[in-house]
Design a protein around this motif. Structure first.
Motif, PDB file in Angstrom:
ATOM      1  N   ALA A  16       9.473  -9.205   7.876  1.00  0.00           N
ATOM      2  CA  ALA A  16       9.111  -8.343   7.197  1.00  0.00           C
ATOM      3  C   ALA A  16       9.558  -7.887   5.675  1.00  0.00           C
ATOM      4  O   ALA A  16      10.530  -8.493   5.555  1.00  0.00           O
ATOM      5  N   TYR A  17       8.841  -7.471   4.760  1.00  0.00           N
ATOM      6  CA  TYR A  17       9.041  -7.220   3.579  1.00  0.00           C
ATOM      7  C   TYR A  17       8.795  -5.874   3.008  1.00  0.00           C
ATOM      8  O   TYR A  17       7.691  -5.085   3.481  1.00  0.00           O
ATOM      9  N   TYR A  18       9.266  -5.497   2.021  1.00  0.00           N
ATOM     10  CA  TYR A  18       9.001  -4.070   1.359  1.00  0.00           C
ATOM     11  C   TYR A  18       7.724  -4.442   0.592  1.00  0.00           C
ATOM     12  O   TYR A  18       7.280  -5.430  -0.045  1.00  0.00           O
ATOM     13  N   ASN A  19       6.742  -3.361   0.955  1.00  0.00           N
ATOM     14  CA  ASN A  19       5.469  -3.633   0.139  1.00  0.00           C
ATOM     15  C   ASN A  19       5.352  -3.282  -1.135  1.00  0.00           C
ATOM     16  O   ASN A  19       4.737  -2.399  -1.708  1.00  0.00           O
ATOM     17  N   VAL A  20       6.130  -4.129  -1.904  1.00  0.00           N
ATOM     18  CA  VAL A  20       6.181  -3.685  -3.373  1.00  0.00           C
ATOM     19  C   VAL A  20       6.082  -5.184  -4.118  1.00  0.00           C
ATOM     20  O   VAL A  20       6.891  -6.028  -3.861  1.00  0.00           O
ATOM     21  N   CYS A  21       5.224  -5.256  -5.174  1.00  0.00           N
ATOM     22  CA  CYS A  21       5.162  -6.373  -5.816  1.00  0.00           C
ATOM     23  C   CYS A  21       6.388  -6.586  -6.921  1.00  0.00           C
ATOM     24  O   CYS A  21       6.862  -5.476  -7.575  1.00  0.00           O
TER      25      CYS A  21
ATOM     26  N   ILE B   4       1.411  -4.442  -2.475  1.00  0.00           N
ATOM     27  CA  ILE B   4       0.544  -5.563  -2.052  1.00  0.00           C
ATOM     28  C   ILE B   4      -0.507  -5.359  -0.973  1.00  0.00           C
ATOM     29  O   ILE B   4      -1.729  -5.845  -1.422  1.00  0.00           O
ATOM     30  N   CYS B   5      -0.196  -4.768  -0.023  1.00  0.00           N
ATOM     31  CA  CYS B   5      -1.149  -4.746   1.124  1.00  0.00           C
ATOM     32  C   CYS B   5      -1.327  -3.133   0.915  1.00  0.00           C
ATOM     33  O   CYS B   5      -0.739  -2.046   1.092  1.00  0.00           O
ATOM     34  N   THR B   6      -2.899  -2.735   0.609  1.00  0.00           N
ATOM     35  CA  THR B   6      -3.329  -1.426   0.154  1.00  0.00           C
ATOM     36  C   THR B   6      -4.278  -0.659   1.486  1.00  0.00           C
ATOM     37  O   THR B   6      -4.511   0.166   1.303  1.00  0.00           O
TER      38      THR B   6
ATOM     39  N   THR C 128       5.564   2.627   8.138  1.00  0.00           N
ATOM     40  CA  THR C 128       6.327   3.368   7.148  1.00  0.00           C
ATOM     41  C   THR C 128       7.705   3.670   7.990  1.00  0.00           C
ATOM     42  O   THR C 128       7.637   4.169   9.068  1.00  0.00           O
ATOM     43  N   VAL C 129       9.056   3.251   7.205  1.00  0.00           N
ATOM     44  CA  VAL C 129      10.281   3.422   7.907  1.00  0.00           C
ATOM     45  C   VAL C 129      10.992   4.362   6.858  1.00  0.00           C
ATOM     46  O   VAL C 129      11.218   3.893   5.682  1.00  0.00           O
ATOM     47  N   GLY C 130      11.342   5.348   7.046  1.00  0.00           N
ATOM     48  CA  GLY C 130      12.240   6.299   6.294  1.00  0.00           C
ATOM     49  C   GLY C 130      11.088   6.753   5.153  1.00  0.00           C
ATOM     50  O   GLY C 130       9.773   7.015   5.567  1.00  0.00           O
ATOM     51  N   ARG C 131      11.337   6.432   3.727  1.00  0.00           N
ATOM     52  CA  ARG C 131      10.584   6.631   2.449  1.00  0.00           C
ATOM     53  C   ARG C 131       9.881   5.395   2.355  1.00  0.00           C
ATOM     54  O   ARG C 131       9.171   5.514   1.010  1.00  0.00           O
ATOM     55  N   GLU C 132      10.156   4.383   3.069  1.00  0.00           N
ATOM     56  CA  GLU C 132       9.766   3.074   2.534  1.00  0.00           C
ATOM     57  C   GLU C 132       8.365   2.511   3.158  1.00  0.00           C
ATOM     58  O   GLU C 132       8.317   2.710   4.526  1.00  0.00           O
ATOM     59  N   GLU C 133       7.399   1.916   2.754  1.00  0.00           N
ATOM     60  CA  GLU C 133       6.270   1.135   3.416  1.00  0.00           C
ATOM     61  C   GLU C 133       6.771  -0.205   3.395  1.00  0.00           C
ATOM     62  O   GLU C 133       7.122  -0.991   2.270  1.00  0.00           O
ATOM     63  N   ILE C 134       6.424  -0.730   4.687  1.00  0.00           N
ATOM     64  CA  ILE C 134       6.854  -2.300   5.037  1.00  0.00           C
ATOM     65  C   ILE C 134       5.571  -3.119   5.490  1.00  0.00           C
ATOM     66  O   ILE C 134       5.023  -2.412   6.240  1.00  0.00           O
ATOM     67  N   ILE C 135       5.764  -4.270   4.762  1.00  0.00           N
ATOM     68  CA  ILE C 135       4.692  -4.924   5.495  1.00  0.00           C
ATOM     69  C   ILE C 135       5.296  -5.900   6.573  1.00  0.00           C
ATOM     70  O   ILE C 135       6.676  -6.707   6.703  1.00  0.00           O
TER      71      ILE C 135
END
Length: 399
Positions: free
Chosen positions: A79-84, A91-93, A61-68
Protein backbone atom coordinates in the motif's frame (compact mmCIF):
# COMPACT_ATOMS: atom_id res chain seq x y z
CA UNK A 1 -26.54 -4.81 17.58
CA UNK A 2 -24.17 -5.85 20.34
CA UNK A 3 -20.45 -6.27 20.50
CA UNK A 4 -19.06 -6.47 24.02
CA UNK A 5 -19.90 -5.50 27.54
CA UNK A 6 -18.75 -5.45 31.14
CA UNK A 7 -19.54 -8.47 33.30
CA UNK A 8 -21.28 -6.10 35.72
CA UNK A 9 -22.47 -2.48 35.37
CA UNK A 10 -19.98 0.08 36.58
CA UNK A 11 -20.41 1.12 40.23
CA UNK A 12 -22.07 4.35 41.18
CA UNK A 13 -25.04 6.10 39.65
CA UNK A 14 -27.49 4.19 37.46
CA UNK A 15 -26.93 6.82 34.76
CA UNK A 16 -23.56 7.66 33.28
CA UNK A 17 -22.87 10.59 30.96
CA UNK A 18 -22.13 10.48 27.25
CA UNK A 19 -19.85 12.99 25.52
CA UNK A 20 -21.54 16.32 24.76
CA UNK A 21 -23.46 16.76 21.53
CA UNK A 22 -20.65 18.79 19.96
CA UNK A 23 -18.50 15.64 19.87
CA UNK A 24 -20.78 14.34 17.13
CA UNK A 25 -21.21 17.55 15.12
CA UNK A 26 -18.04 19.63 15.22
CA UNK A 27 -15.97 19.49 11.99
CA UNK A 28 -12.83 20.41 13.93
CA UNK A 29 -13.31 17.47 16.30
CA UNK A 30 -13.88 15.21 13.29
CA UNK A 31 -10.63 16.44 11.74
CA UNK A 32 -8.82 15.65 14.98
CA UNK A 33 -10.37 12.17 15.00
CA UNK A 34 -9.12 11.59 11.47
CA UNK A 35 -5.60 12.63 12.47
CA UNK A 36 -5.37 10.98 15.89
CA UNK A 37 -7.51 7.87 15.42
CA UNK A 38 -8.02 6.78 11.83
CA UNK A 39 -4.59 7.85 10.63
CA UNK A 40 -2.82 6.20 13.58
CA UNK A 41 -4.77 2.97 14.08
CA UNK A 42 -5.09 -0.19 11.96
CA UNK A 43 -7.93 0.10 9.43
CA UNK A 44 -9.52 -2.85 7.61
CA UNK A 45 -9.89 -1.56 4.05
CA UNK A 46 -10.72 -4.36 1.59
CA UNK A 47 -10.79 -8.09 0.96
CA UNK A 48 -7.47 -9.54 -0.14
CA UNK A 49 -9.17 -11.65 -2.81
CA UNK A 50 -10.42 -8.45 -4.48
CA UNK A 51 -6.80 -8.10 -5.69
CA UNK A 52 -6.48 -11.49 -7.40
CA UNK A 53 -3.53 -10.87 -9.75
CA UNK A 54 -0.25 -8.96 -9.78
CA UNK A 55 -0.90 -5.42 -10.90
CA UNK A 56 -4.48 -5.34 -9.62
CA UNK A 57 -5.01 -2.24 -7.48
CA UNK A 58 -7.74 -0.33 -5.67
CA UNK A 59 -7.80 3.06 -4.01
CA UNK A 60 -9.20 3.49 -0.50
CA UNK A 61 -9.63 6.45 1.81
CA UNK A 62 -8.14 6.27 5.30
CA UNK A 63 -8.63 9.34 7.41
CA UNK A 64 -7.86 12.29 5.13
CA UNK A 65 -5.56 10.28 2.85
CA UNK A 66 -6.13 8.32 -0.34
CA UNK A 67 -4.18 5.09 -0.49
CA UNK A 68 -3.31 2.71 -3.34
CA UNK A 69 -3.52 -0.97 -2.35
CA UNK A 70 -1.89 -3.21 -4.97
CA UNK A 71 -0.86 -6.82 -5.40
CA UNK A 72 2.80 -6.78 -6.35
CA UNK A 73 4.77 -9.39 -8.25
CA UNK A 74 7.33 -9.99 -5.52
CA UNK A 75 6.06 -8.82 -2.15
CA UNK A 76 2.39 -9.76 -1.93
CA UNK A 77 0.02 -6.88 -1.19
CA UNK A 78 1.50 -3.42 -0.66
CA UNK A 79 0.00 0.00 0.00
CA UNK A 80 1.18 3.50 -0.86
CA UNK A 81 -0.01 7.09 -0.61
CA UNK A 82 -1.68 7.98 -3.90
CA UNK A 83 0.71 10.89 -4.37
CA UNK A 84 3.33 11.24 -7.10
CA UNK A 85 6.71 12.14 -5.62
CA UNK A 86 7.32 14.67 -8.41
CA UNK A 87 4.54 17.24 -8.21
CA UNK A 88 1.93 15.45 -6.15
CA UNK A 89 -0.69 14.47 -8.70
CA UNK A 90 -2.90 11.47 -7.95
CA UNK A 91 -1.28 8.47 -9.63
CA UNK A 92 -4.42 6.37 -9.71
CA UNK A 93 -7.34 8.55 -10.77
CA UNK A 94 -10.04 5.86 -10.71
CA UNK A 95 -11.13 3.50 -7.97
CA UNK A 96 -9.55 0.34 -9.32
CA UNK A 97 -7.63 -1.15 -12.22
CA UNK A 98 -4.80 -3.39 -13.33
CA UNK A 99 -1.47 -2.29 -14.75
CA UNK A 100 2.14 -3.41 -15.02
CA UNK A 101 3.36 -0.24 -13.31
CA UNK A 102 1.86 2.73 -11.46
CA UNK A 103 2.26 5.75 -13.75
CA UNK A 104 1.45 9.38 -13.03
CA UNK A 105 -0.55 10.96 -15.84
CA UNK A 106 0.97 14.42 -15.36
CA UNK A 107 4.70 14.03 -16.14
CA UNK A 108 4.85 10.22 -16.60
CA UNK A 109 6.84 9.43 -13.49
CA UNK A 110 6.47 5.67 -13.32
CA UNK A 111 6.73 3.37 -10.31
CA UNK A 112 7.15 -0.39 -10.03
CA UNK A 113 4.39 -2.26 -8.23
CA UNK A 114 6.92 -2.62 -5.41
CA UNK A 115 7.06 1.18 -5.13
CA UNK A 116 10.43 2.31 -6.49
CA UNK A 117 10.73 4.94 -9.22
CA UNK A 118 11.62 3.11 -12.44
CA UNK A 119 11.12 5.67 -15.20
CA UNK A 120 10.64 9.36 -15.85
CA UNK A 121 11.33 11.69 -18.77
CA UNK A 122 15.06 12.49 -18.82
CA UNK A 123 15.73 10.36 -15.77
CA UNK A 124 19.00 9.13 -17.27
CA UNK A 125 20.26 12.71 -17.32
CA UNK A 126 19.67 12.95 -13.55
CA UNK A 127 22.00 10.24 -12.19
CA UNK A 128 21.92 11.77 -8.71
CA UNK A 129 18.21 10.95 -8.26
CA UNK A 130 17.86 8.07 -5.83
CA UNK A 131 15.10 5.99 -7.41
CA UNK A 132 14.32 4.17 -4.18
CA UNK A 133 14.24 7.33 -2.09
CA UNK A 134 11.88 8.91 -4.63
CA UNK A 135 9.66 5.87 -4.75
CA UNK A 136 6.08 5.91 -3.58
CA UNK A 137 5.65 6.53 0.13
CA UNK A 138 4.62 3.19 1.66
CA UNK A 139 1.93 2.41 4.21
CA UNK A 140 2.09 -0.44 6.74
CA UNK A 141 0.11 -3.50 5.62
CA UNK A 142 -1.13 -6.66 7.32
CA UNK A 143 -3.42 -9.41 6.10
CA UNK A 144 -5.80 -11.02 8.59
CA UNK A 145 -9.09 -12.88 8.20
CA UNK A 146 -8.74 -12.55 4.43
CA UNK A 147 -8.76 -8.75 4.63
CA UNK A 148 -6.11 -6.11 4.05
CA UNK A 149 -5.41 -3.89 7.06
CA UNK A 150 -3.37 -0.70 6.73
CA UNK A 151 -1.90 1.79 9.16
CA UNK A 152 -0.64 5.23 8.18
CA UNK A 153 1.35 5.87 11.35
CA UNK A 154 5.13 5.94 11.09
CA UNK A 155 5.22 3.51 14.01
CA UNK A 156 1.97 1.51 13.93
CA UNK A 157 0.38 0.06 17.06
CA UNK A 158 1.32 -3.54 17.75
CA UNK A 159 -1.15 -5.53 15.64
CA UNK A 160 -1.35 -8.33 18.20
CA UNK A 161 -2.29 -5.91 20.96
CA UNK A 162 -4.44 -3.46 19.01
CA UNK A 163 -6.40 -5.87 16.82
CA UNK A 164 -6.05 -9.40 18.15
CA UNK A 165 -6.50 -8.04 21.68
CA UNK A 166 -10.08 -7.15 20.78
CA UNK A 167 -10.64 -10.78 19.78
CA UNK A 168 -9.33 -12.03 23.12
CA UNK A 169 -11.74 -9.71 24.92
CA UNK A 170 -14.76 -11.17 23.12
CA UNK A 171 -13.70 -14.75 22.36
CA UNK A 172 -11.32 -15.43 25.23
CA UNK A 173 -8.58 -16.56 22.83
CA UNK A 174 -7.66 -15.88 19.23
CA UNK A 175 -7.88 -19.58 18.42
CA UNK A 176 -11.65 -19.42 18.94
CA UNK A 177 -12.13 -17.16 15.94
CA UNK A 178 -9.68 -19.32 13.98
CA UNK A 179 -12.29 -22.09 14.12
CA UNK A 180 -14.37 -20.17 11.59
CA UNK A 181 -11.54 -20.12 9.04
CA UNK A 182 -12.64 -16.64 7.98
CA UNK A 183 -9.62 -16.17 5.74
CA UNK A 184 -10.81 -19.16 3.68
CA UNK A 185 -14.43 -18.07 3.37
CA UNK A 186 -15.79 -16.40 0.25
CA UNK A 187 -18.01 -13.36 -0.06
CA UNK A 188 -21.58 -14.27 -0.97
CA UNK A 189 -23.06 -10.78 -0.64
CA UNK A 190 -21.85 -7.23 -0.04
CA UNK A 191 -24.03 -4.23 0.79
CA UNK A 192 -22.93 -0.63 1.19
CA UNK A 193 -24.84 1.77 3.42
CA UNK A 194 -24.50 5.55 3.26
CA UNK A 195 -25.39 6.50 6.83
CA UNK A 196 -26.11 10.13 7.65
CA UNK A 197 -24.72 9.88 11.15
CA UNK A 198 -21.49 10.26 13.09
CA UNK A 199 -19.32 7.15 13.25
CA UNK A 200 -19.39 7.11 17.07
CA UNK A 201 -23.18 6.85 17.11
CA UNK A 202 -22.86 3.71 14.96
CA UNK A 203 -20.30 2.15 17.29
CA UNK A 204 -22.37 3.01 20.36
CA UNK A 205 -25.42 1.44 18.74
CA UNK A 206 -23.53 -1.77 17.97
CA UNK A 207 -22.22 -2.00 21.51
CA UNK A 208 -25.59 -2.25 23.25
CA UNK A 209 -28.82 -4.19 23.04
CA UNK A 210 -30.98 -1.93 25.19
CA UNK A 211 -32.68 -1.01 21.90
CA UNK A 212 -33.05 -4.55 20.55
CA UNK A 213 -36.57 -5.24 21.83
CA UNK A 214 -37.72 -1.91 20.40
CA UNK A 215 -36.34 -1.95 16.86
CA UNK A 216 -35.13 -5.51 16.09
CA UNK A 217 -38.17 -7.83 16.09
CA UNK A 218 -36.60 -10.34 13.68
CA UNK A 219 -33.33 -10.50 15.62
CA UNK A 220 -34.96 -10.98 19.01
CA UNK A 221 -37.12 -13.74 17.56
CA UNK A 222 -33.98 -15.61 16.51
CA UNK A 223 -32.01 -14.72 19.68
CA UNK A 224 -34.60 -14.19 22.43
CA UNK A 225 -32.14 -13.15 25.14
CA UNK A 226 -31.44 -9.94 23.22
CA UNK A 227 -34.96 -8.80 24.10
CA UNK A 228 -33.78 -8.49 27.72
CA UNK A 229 -31.60 -5.56 26.67
CA UNK A 230 -28.27 -7.01 27.75
CA UNK A 231 -25.28 -7.34 25.43
CA UNK A 232 -24.71 -10.92 26.47
CA UNK A 233 -21.24 -11.65 25.14
CA UNK A 234 -20.29 -13.02 28.57
CA UNK A 235 -22.04 -14.75 31.41
CA UNK A 236 -20.56 -14.97 34.90
CA UNK A 237 -17.24 -13.82 33.48
CA UNK A 238 -17.11 -16.58 30.86
CA UNK A 239 -17.39 -15.99 27.12
CA UNK A 240 -20.55 -17.77 26.02
CA UNK A 241 -22.09 -15.99 23.05
CA UNK A 242 -25.81 -15.53 22.54
CA UNK A 243 -27.95 -18.63 22.01
CA UNK A 244 -30.53 -19.20 19.30
CA UNK A 245 -34.13 -19.70 20.43
CA UNK A 246 -35.31 -23.26 21.08
CA UNK A 247 -37.36 -23.47 17.89
CA UNK A 248 -34.80 -21.62 15.77
CA UNK A 249 -32.79 -23.73 13.31
CA UNK A 250 -30.68 -21.04 11.61
CA UNK A 251 -29.53 -17.42 11.70
CA UNK A 252 -32.07 -16.37 9.07
CA UNK A 253 -34.78 -13.75 8.89
CA UNK A 254 -37.47 -16.32 9.77
CA UNK A 255 -35.35 -18.65 11.92
CA UNK A 256 -35.33 -21.39 9.28
CA UNK A 257 -32.27 -23.48 8.48
CA UNK A 258 -29.37 -21.73 6.84
CA UNK A 259 -26.62 -23.33 4.74
CA UNK A 260 -23.72 -25.72 5.33
CA UNK A 261 -22.18 -25.19 8.76
CA UNK A 262 -18.53 -24.19 9.01
CA UNK A 263 -16.95 -27.56 9.85
CA UNK A 264 -14.27 -26.58 12.39
CA UNK A 265 -16.39 -24.60 14.84
CA UNK A 266 -16.31 -25.83 18.42
CA UNK A 267 -19.31 -27.38 20.18
CA UNK A 268 -19.84 -24.21 22.23
CA UNK A 269 -20.01 -22.20 18.98
CA UNK A 270 -22.93 -24.17 17.58
CA UNK A 271 -26.29 -22.37 17.70
CA UNK A 272 -24.48 -19.30 19.01
CA UNK A 273 -23.89 -15.75 17.86
CA UNK A 274 -20.64 -13.97 18.79
CA UNK A 275 -19.65 -10.39 18.01
CA UNK A 276 -16.52 -8.31 18.26
CA UNK A 277 -15.76 -4.66 17.70
CA UNK A 278 -12.24 -3.88 16.53
CA UNK A 279 -11.77 -0.19 17.13
CA UNK A 280 -11.96 2.11 15.35
CA UNK A 281 -13.99 0.75 12.42
CA UNK A 282 -14.66 -3.00 12.23
CA UNK A 283 -17.43 -5.27 13.51
CA UNK A 284 -17.08 -9.06 13.23
CA UNK A 285 -20.20 -11.21 13.71
CA UNK A 286 -20.02 -15.01 13.67
CA UNK A 287 -22.76 -17.65 13.47
CA UNK A 288 -22.40 -21.37 12.70
CA UNK A 289 -22.77 -21.15 8.92
CA UNK A 290 -21.52 -17.68 8.01
CA UNK A 291 -19.64 -14.59 9.16
CA UNK A 292 -20.70 -10.95 8.75
CA UNK A 293 -18.05 -8.23 8.70
CA UNK A 294 -18.72 -4.50 8.75
CA UNK A 295 -16.13 -1.87 7.78
CA UNK A 296 -16.83 1.78 8.56
CA UNK A 297 -15.37 4.69 6.63
CA UNK A 298 -16.19 8.08 8.20
CA UNK A 299 -16.70 10.76 5.55
CA UNK A 300 -17.62 13.71 7.73
CA UNK A 301 -18.85 14.50 11.24
CA UNK A 302 -22.36 13.51 10.09
CA UNK A 303 -21.82 10.89 7.39
CA UNK A 304 -20.34 7.38 7.47
CA UNK A 305 -20.07 4.75 4.75
CA UNK A 306 -20.52 1.19 6.07
CA UNK A 307 -19.60 -1.81 3.91
CA UNK A 308 -21.04 -5.14 5.07
CA UNK A 309 -19.85 -8.54 3.76
CA UNK A 310 -21.63 -11.86 4.22
CA UNK A 311 -19.03 -14.67 4.10
CA UNK A 312 -19.82 -18.34 3.48
CA UNK A 313 -17.92 -21.52 2.70
CA UNK A 314 -16.47 -21.37 -0.85
CA UNK A 315 -18.66 -24.26 -2.03
CA UNK A 316 -21.72 -22.36 -0.81
CA UNK A 317 -20.70 -19.26 -2.76
CA UNK A 318 -20.10 -21.38 -5.88
CA UNK A 319 -23.72 -22.52 -5.67
CA UNK A 320 -24.90 -18.95 -5.03
CA UNK A 321 -23.07 -17.75 -8.14
CA UNK A 322 -24.43 -20.66 -10.16
CA UNK A 323 -27.97 -19.77 -9.11
CA UNK A 324 -28.57 -23.14 -7.45
CA UNK A 325 -28.61 -21.89 -3.83
CA UNK A 326 -30.56 -19.03 -2.28
CA UNK A 327 -29.06 -17.40 0.82
CA UNK A 328 -31.39 -14.40 0.81
CA UNK A 329 -32.93 -15.36 4.17
CA UNK A 330 -29.46 -15.46 5.76
CA UNK A 331 -28.53 -12.09 4.28
CA UNK A 332 -31.91 -10.48 4.98
CA UNK A 333 -31.72 -10.90 8.76
CA UNK A 334 -28.65 -8.75 9.26
CA UNK A 335 -29.58 -6.47 6.40
CA UNK A 336 -32.75 -5.60 8.32
CA UNK A 337 -30.73 -5.19 11.52
CA UNK A 338 -28.39 -2.83 9.67
CA UNK A 339 -31.23 -0.77 8.24
CA UNK A 340 -32.97 -0.59 11.61
CA UNK A 341 -29.77 0.42 13.40
CA UNK A 342 -28.73 2.99 10.82
CA UNK A 343 -32.18 4.57 10.74
CA UNK A 344 -32.02 4.98 14.51
CA UNK A 345 -28.59 6.60 14.21
CA UNK A 346 -29.85 8.95 11.49
CA UNK A 347 -32.77 10.02 13.65
CA UNK A 348 -30.32 10.63 16.51
CA UNK A 349 -27.77 12.69 14.58
CA UNK A 350 -29.86 15.90 14.23
CA UNK A 351 -30.37 16.05 17.98
CA UNK A 352 -26.63 16.12 18.60
CA UNK A 353 -26.69 19.81 17.64
CA UNK A 354 -29.75 20.60 19.77
CA UNK A 355 -29.38 22.89 22.77
CA UNK A 356 -31.22 20.17 24.72
CA UNK A 357 -28.21 17.87 24.14
CA UNK A 358 -25.44 20.37 24.83
CA UNK A 359 -24.29 18.44 27.89
CA UNK A 360 -24.86 15.05 26.28
CA UNK A 361 -27.12 12.18 27.27
CA UNK A 362 -27.10 9.21 29.63
CA UNK A 363 -26.17 5.53 29.70
CA UNK A 364 -28.31 3.10 31.72
CA UNK A 365 -26.59 0.19 33.54
CA UNK A 366 -26.86 -2.19 30.57
CA UNK A 367 -25.03 0.47 28.53
CA UNK A 368 -22.33 1.34 31.07
CA UNK A 369 -19.74 -0.57 29.02
CA UNK A 370 -20.03 2.13 26.35
CA UNK A 371 -18.17 4.35 28.84
CA UNK A 372 -15.08 2.27 28.05
CA UNK A 373 -15.38 3.27 24.39
CA UNK A 374 -15.81 6.91 25.40
CA UNK A 375 -12.74 6.70 27.65
CA UNK A 376 -10.77 5.22 24.72
CA UNK A 377 -12.00 8.06 22.50
CA UNK A 378 -11.05 10.76 24.99
CA UNK A 379 -7.60 9.21 25.47
CA UNK A 380 -7.02 8.86 21.71
CA UNK A 381 -7.62 12.59 21.30
CA UNK A 382 -5.45 13.40 24.30
CA UNK A 383 -8.38 14.66 26.36
CA UNK A 384 -9.49 13.77 29.86
CA UNK A 385 -13.00 12.42 30.31
CA UNK A 386 -15.31 14.73 32.32
CA UNK A 387 -15.70 12.07 35.04
CA UNK A 388 -11.94 11.88 35.38
CA UNK A 389 -11.74 15.63 35.79
CA UNK A 390 -14.52 15.55 38.42
CA UNK A 391 -12.78 12.74 40.31
CA UNK A 392 -9.54 14.73 40.32
CA UNK A 393 -11.37 17.82 41.53
CA UNK A 394 -13.06 15.82 44.30
CA UNK A 395 -9.74 14.32 45.39
CA UNK A 396 -8.11 17.73 45.41
CA UNK A 397 -10.98 19.22 47.46
CA UNK A 398 -10.68 16.44 50.03
CA UNK A 399 -6.91 16.79 50.37
Amino acid sequence: MIIDHLDEPLPGSSLRPTPPGVAYTDPEIFTQEQAEIFEKQWNCVLRADSLPQAGTWKTVTVGREEIIVVRTRKAGIAAYYNVCRHRGMRICTTGEGRSKTLKCGYHAWTYALEGELVAAPNLTSMPDVDQEAYGLRPVHVREWLGYVWVCLAEEPPNFDEAVLGEVRTSFGEVESIDNYGIENLACGETKTYDVQANWKLIIENFMECYHCATIHPELTEVIPEFADGLASQRKDGVVHGASFGDEITGFTVDGSSGVAEIPAIAPDQERKYYAITVRPQVFINTVPDHVIIHRMFPVSESRTIVVCDWLFLPEVVEKINAGTLDVSKSVELFHRVNEQDFEACEYTQPSMSSSAYTSGGALVPSEHHISEFHDWWYAALGWRAPEQVRDEQTTAAQA
